[in-house]
Design a protein around this motif. Sequence first.
Motif: not given
Lengths: 114, 115
Positions: B52-68
């Motif tokens: 939930s919350g921010s649609t831009l999610v940051k993860g490990i190893n420099g990866f990120e994903a955006e929920f649309n």
Amino acid sequence: SQTIHQWPATLVQPVGSPLSLECTVEGTSNPNLYWYRQAAGRGLQLLFYSVGIGQISSEVPQNLSASRPQDRQFILSSKKLLLSDSGFYLCAWKQGPSGANVLTFGAGSRLTVL
Amino acid sequence: AQSVTQLDSQVPVFEEAPVELRCNYSSSVSVYLFWYVQYPNQGLQLLLKYLSGSTLVKGINGFEAEFNKSQTSFHLRKPSVHISDTAEYFCAVSRSGGSNYKLTFGKGTLLTVNP
């Protein structure tokens, strides 16, 4: 901290032989437990899941069965293996209904049926 | 029921190049979304999750994903990849809430980073 163990890591079995893969979780209680199978090019297929001792839900009719004899132990079995049972089997757990919504996976068991 | 489509089975890139691994999902209810990574002959490791919350999610190893939500997508991105990022990446979805928690995976995308 919580850990998950699977064994054996690899095994080669003849067609028609029995199978037993074991998974145990440490450091938690009343986890949800899962068995997935990974076949080449087919992603991960959920086979069974369990929300408590003796409670097993089957997702795909097949040659396999699962049991949960203890709270943190999950066993995948077969009486007679088929060639199509070959694959990489992954056990996973998550905390119960009120726990975090993340599955943690074991290292996997690679089964080759010849 | 939920389903996941990973649009690319293989993605080859050169080291230090940006990469995007695509994931689309289908669900009639609210969902949680995940990306997992699998190195050869190992189990799956969580990269990141959207609950939930921010649609831009940051993860490990420099990866990120955006929920649309409007496009029912959850694409994974990294601005500059390394050889060590070579692995198979799985997108996964579950319905939000509920005590019987099931995770549905896509078929995976093999990321190969070349020197």
